[in-house]
Scaffold this motif. Structure first.
Motif, mmCIF file in Angstrom:
data_model
loop_
_atom_site.group_PDB
_atom_site.id
_atom_site.type_symbol
_atom_site.label_atom_id
_atom_site.label_comp_id
_atom_site.label_asym_id
_atom_site.label_seq_id
_atom_site.Cartn_x
_atom_site.Cartn_y
_atom_site.Cartn_z
ATOM 1 N N TYR A 139 0.856 -1.258 0.004
ATOM 2 C CA TYR A 139 -0.086 0.003 -0.079
ATOM 3 C C TYR A 139 0.798 1.210 -0.045
ATOM 4 N N GLN A 140 0.389 2.195 -0.796
ATOM 5 C CA GLN A 140 1.212 3.514 -0.781
ATOM 6 C C GLN A 140 0.133 4.536 -0.433
ATOM 7 N N PRO A 141 0.563 5.401 0.455
ATOM 8 C CA PRO A 141 -0.246 6.583 1.118
ATOM 9 C C PRO A 141 -0.610 7.707 -0.007
ATOM 10 N N GLU A 154 -3.154 3.498 -2.282
ATOM 11 C CA GLU A 154 -3.183 2.597 -3.499
ATOM 12 C C GLU A 154 -2.642 1.240 -3.219
ATOM 13 N N ALA A 155 -3.465 0.348 -3.681
ATOM 14 C CA ALA A 155 -2.931 -1.097 -3.433
ATOM 15 C C ALA A 155 -2.197 -1.466 -4.594
ATOM 16 N N LEU A 156 -0.954 -1.908 -4.371
ATOM 17 C CA LEU A 156 -0.069 -2.466 -5.494
ATOM 18 C C LEU A 156 0.364 -3.939 -5.340
ATOM 19 N N ILE A 157 0.039 -4.762 -6.187
ATOM 20 C CA ILE A 157 0.303 -5.971 -6.179
ATOM 21 C C ILE A 157 1.956 -6.314 -6.304
ATOM 22 N N ARG A 158 2.353 -7.377 -5.596
ATOM 23 C CA ARG A 158 3.617 -7.971 -5.718
ATOM 24 C C ARG A 158 3.759 -9.412 -5.525
ATOM 25 N N TRP A 159 4.621 -9.817 -6.168
ATOM 26 C CA TRP A 159 4.434 -11.594 -6.016
ATOM 27 C C TRP A 159 5.916 -11.976 -5.319
ATOM 28 N N PHE A 172 5.282 -9.116 -14.061
ATOM 29 C CA PHE A 172 4.325 -10.202 -14.468
ATOM 30 C C PHE A 172 2.967 -9.827 -14.868
ATOM 31 N N ILE A 173 2.643 -8.528 -14.631
ATOM 32 C CA ILE A 173 1.130 -8.234 -15.054
ATOM 33 C C ILE A 173 0.906 -8.629 -16.556
ATOM 34 N N THR A 174 1.931 -8.151 -17.402
ATOM 35 C CA THR A 174 1.619 -8.367 -18.876
ATOM 36 C C THR A 174 1.559 -9.731 -19.329
ATOM 37 N N ASP A 297 -0.307 11.405 -14.445
ATOM 38 C CA ASP A 297 0.857 10.603 -14.611
ATOM 39 C C ASP A 297 2.312 11.247 -14.266
ATOM 40 N N ARG A 298 2.921 10.342 -13.499
ATOM 41 C CA ARG A 298 4.185 11.142 -13.003
ATOM 42 C C ARG A 298 5.121 11.722 -13.808
ATOM 43 N N THR A 299 5.047 11.194 -15.101
ATOM 44 C CA THR A 299 6.065 12.185 -16.209
ATOM 45 C C THR A 299 5.717 13.363 -16.292
ATOM 46 N N GLY A 332 3.730 10.260 -8.462
ATOM 47 C CA GLY A 332 5.197 10.402 -8.646
ATOM 48 C C GLY A 332 5.735 11.883 -7.710
ATOM 49 N N VAL A 333 5.144 12.434 -6.620
ATOM 50 C CA VAL A 333 5.650 13.416 -6.158
ATOM 51 C C VAL A 333 6.924 13.022 -5.399
ATOM 52 N N GLU A 334 7.938 13.694 -5.537
ATOM 53 C CA GLU A 334 9.339 13.255 -4.856
ATOM 54 C C GLU A 334 10.000 14.167 -4.209
ATOM 55 N N ARG A 357 7.142 5.168 0.116
ATOM 56 C CA ARG A 357 6.811 4.174 -0.889
ATOM 57 C C ARG A 357 5.898 3.065 -0.703
ATOM 58 N N PRO A 358 5.436 2.130 -1.685
ATOM 59 C CA PRO A 358 4.604 1.480 -1.341
ATOM 60 C C PRO A 358 5.058 0.264 -0.161
ATOM 61 N N VAL A 359 4.419 -0.342 0.595
ATOM 62 C CA VAL A 359 4.734 -0.988 1.674
ATOM 63 C C VAL A 359 3.951 -2.067 2.039
HETATM 64 P P1 C2E Z 1 0.422 2.726 -11.260
HETATM 65 O O1 C2E Z 1 -0.800 2.341 -11.100
HETATM 66 O O2 C2E Z 1 0.589 3.928 -11.890
HETATM 67 O O3 C2E Z 1 1.019 2.880 -9.919
HETATM 68 C C1 C2E Z 1 2.163 3.807 -9.365
HETATM 69 C C2 C2E Z 1 3.284 3.249 -9.468
HETATM 70 O O4 C2E Z 1 4.334 4.179 -9.512
HETATM 71 C C3 C2E Z 1 3.891 1.896 -8.677
HETATM 72 O O5 C2E Z 1 4.781 1.240 -9.242
HETATM 73 C C4 C2E Z 1 4.679 2.838 -7.362
HETATM 74 O O6 C2E Z 1 5.435 2.192 -6.905
HETATM 75 C C5 C2E Z 1 5.199 4.005 -8.280
HETATM 76 N N1 C2E Z 1 5.474 5.060 -7.743
HETATM 77 C C6 C2E Z 1 4.699 5.800 -6.685
HETATM 78 N N2 C2E Z 1 5.364 6.908 -6.139
HETATM 79 C C7 C2E Z 1 6.320 7.046 -7.136
HETATM 80 C C8 C2E Z 1 7.452 8.048 -7.072
HETATM 81 O O7 C2E Z 1 7.476 9.145 -6.435
HETATM 82 N N3 C2E Z 1 8.549 7.951 -7.920
HETATM 83 C C9 C2E Z 1 8.660 6.982 -8.776
HETATM 84 N N4 C2E Z 1 9.501 7.064 -9.618
HETATM 85 N N5 C2E Z 1 7.669 5.762 -8.861
HETATM 86 C C10 C2E Z 1 6.450 5.926 -7.895
HETATM 87 P P2 C2E Z 1 4.374 -0.416 -9.172
HETATM 88 O O8 C2E Z 1 4.094 -0.590 -7.771
HETATM 89 O O9 C2E Z 1 5.658 -0.944 -9.658
HETATM 90 O O10 C2E Z 1 3.203 -0.355 -9.883
HETATM 91 C C11 C2E Z 1 3.539 -0.441 -11.373
HETATM 92 C C12 C2E Z 1 2.187 -0.642 -12.127
HETATM 93 O O11 C2E Z 1 1.694 -1.987 -12.202
HETATM 94 C C13 C2E Z 1 0.991 0.213 -11.576
HETATM 95 O O12 C2E Z 1 1.137 1.564 -12.054
HETATM 96 C C14 C2E Z 1 -0.331 -0.515 -12.126
HETATM 97 O O13 C2E Z 1 -0.543 0.036 -13.572
HETATM 98 C C15 C2E Z 1 0.220 -1.954 -12.251
HETATM 99 N N6 C2E Z 1 -0.326 -2.656 -11.104
HETATM 100 C C16 C2E Z 1 0.085 -2.554 -9.695
HETATM 101 N N7 C2E Z 1 -0.838 -3.457 -9.257
HETATM 102 C C17 C2E Z 1 -1.595 -3.798 -9.843
HETATM 103 C C18 C2E Z 1 -2.723 -4.713 -9.758
HETATM 104 O O14 C2E Z 1 -3.331 -5.271 -8.632
HETATM 105 N N8 C2E Z 1 -3.673 -5.125 -10.725
HETATM 106 C C19 C2E Z 1 -3.300 -4.263 -12.246
HETATM 107 N N9 C2E Z 1 -4.004 -4.781 -13.428
HETATM 108 N N10 C2E Z 1 -2.060 -3.759 -12.178
HETATM 109 C C20 C2E Z 1 -1.395 -3.456 -11.338
#
Ligand code: C2E
Ligand code: MG
Ligand code: MG
Length: 370
Positions: A139-141, A154-159, A172-174, A297-299, A332-334, A357-359
């Motif tokens: 989870y990332q705040p 935001e919930a972000l999956i890891r394996w 692995f998502i693709t 988007d962060r870009t 992507g606010v750093e 960061r996501p934790v």
């Molecule tokens: P997203 O949804 O745009 O998630 C944000 C990504 O940016 C996350 O990468 C996060 O770790 C990263 N991020 C956050 N803050 C910063 C920052 O300040 N700087 C930089 N450089 N990066 C930052 P993560 O966790 O590797 O996820 C990548 C992408 O994978 C996600 O982009 C999302 O599109 C996809 N994803 C993640 N979890 C899932 C899921 O459960 N299902 C699906 N379908 N896609 C997922």
């Protein structure tokens, strides 16, 4: 338009092959070219001609469409002599050509086999990962820009891969999408995120939990049920669930997708557009889909303190989104400098390494919430 596009491309490939071989469509946007008697010079010549032929934009109904070819080459007898082997190796080589930036070609080499093997082992591993409980949600705040209060995650999956350790979604998502596994994996993430969200809510921390959806989850009509059962099982108030859609979902809005989106909104869950600015969707269109949030988007966010053009783009997105009644989230606010500018603009929420960061859940317990 897609069909006409493929026909025109096929015509060009056929014409430019000049009877040196046969061209066939393998499916989707993939073609196979068979050159029965070609040495390396002839292969190079044909590939160059085909790439040139594809480089000219294709005009259909007044729209100019650009193609890029990625070509993978396998040679008999060096790489094998039966069709299946050659196809598999050409496919692996094509994969590499794509990864090299498209519009290019690659010959198969043995070291590609290991990359290809990794791909194969990942997809078979993914099949077992669900049963073996190897996925984890980090989870990332997400904070309010004005006072930095944590209002969501935001919930972000890891394996947790048994041999390779913790893998991020990019690895692995693709593959999960290609292997048709994103639907059950996506449903698992929904259930897990809702369960966790409910726990926080019961502890008196009503954090809104955002879950990423793949465009493929919108096909086949199971998404509504997956969301509904995740909510019912966990008891999470729908208002605390947000679904992040990418612009690729919006590229292909069929009536079914529209119905699904409408029903999800009726359930009371929120919808946001992820990575906004990287696709081609218009804000007016997004507004009509009852989306409530835009994640920039962060870009576009990263350089707003140093690059005036980036600042104009991001600032304009915030203003336009607000005038349409949408909430804005900067990804992507750093740095503090970036946060200050977002605050000046009145951007609502921010997410990025500056705040965390996501934790795993255990790492998120410290910060106070709004
Ligand atoms: P997203 O949804 O745009 O998630 C944000 C990504 O940016 C996350 O990468 C996060 O770790 C990263 N991020 C956050 N803050 C910063 C920052 O300040 N700087 C930089 N450089 N990066 C930052 P993560 O966790 O590797 O996820 C990548 C992408 O994978 C996600 O982009 C999302 O599109 C996809 N994803 C993640 N979890 C899932 C899921 O459960 N299902 C699906 N379908 N896609 C997922
Ligand atoms: Mg996201
Ligand atoms: Mg994003």
């Amino acid at each position: 338009v897609g069909d006409e596009f493929l026909c025109e491309l096929a015509r060009r490939l056929t014409t430019n092959l000049q009877r040196m071989g046969t061209v066939g469509r393998q499916g989707g946007d993939e073609f196979i070219v068979f050159l029965p008697d070609a040495d390396e010079a002839a292969i190079e010549q044909v590939v160059a001609r085909l790439h040139q032929a594809a480089a000219k934009p294709i005009v259909i109904d007044g729209h100019e469409l650009a193609v890029s070819l990625s070509t993978g080459i396998a040679v008999c007898p060096d790489d094998g002599c039966d069709f299946q082997t050659l196809l598999k190796k050409a496919d692996a080589a094509m994969y590499h050509a794509k990864a090299a930036g498209r519009n290019t070609h690659r010959y198969f080499t043995e070291c590609m086999n290991s990359r290809f093997a990794t791909h194969v082992s990942i997809s078979s591993g993914l099949r077992r990962a669900l049963e073996r409980d190897e996925f984890v949600v980090f989870y990332q705040p997400q904070v309010r820009v004005t006072d930095r209060a944590v209002v969501g995650v935001e919930a972000l999956i890891r394996w947790n891969h048994p041999q390779r350790g913790l893998l991020g979604p990019a690895e692995f998502i693709t593959i999960a999408e290609d292997a048709g596994l994103i639907v059950p994996i996506g449903a698992w993430v929904l259930r897990e995120a809702c369960r966790q969200g409910t726990q926080w809510w019961r502890e008196g921390r009503p954090l809104r939990v955002a879950v990423n959806l793949s465009a493929l989850q919108f096909r086949g009509g199971g998404l509504e049920d997956a969301v509904r059962s995740a909510l019912d099982e966990s008891g999470l108030p729908p208002d605390l669930l947000e679904l992040e859609l990418t612009e690729t979902v919006l590229l292909n809005v069929t009536d079914d997708v529209l119905t699904t989106i409408r029903r999800l909104r009726q359930m009371g869950v929120h919808l946001s557009i992820d990575d906004f600015g990287t696709g081609y969707s218009s804000l007016a269109y997004i507004r009509r889909l009852a989306v409530t949030r835009l994640k920039i988007d962060r870009t576009f966010v990263a350089d707003i303190d140093t690059d005036p053009e980036a600042a104009v783009i991001a600032g304009t997105i915030v203003r336009m989104a607000h005038s349409l009644g949408l909430t804005t989230v900067a990804e992507g606010v750093e740095s503090e400098a970036v946060l200050r500018i977002l605050n000046d603009w009145g951007c609502d929420l921010a997410q990025g390494y500056l705040f965390g960061r996501p934790v795993p859940v255990s790492g998120l317990d410290a910060p106070a919430t709004a």
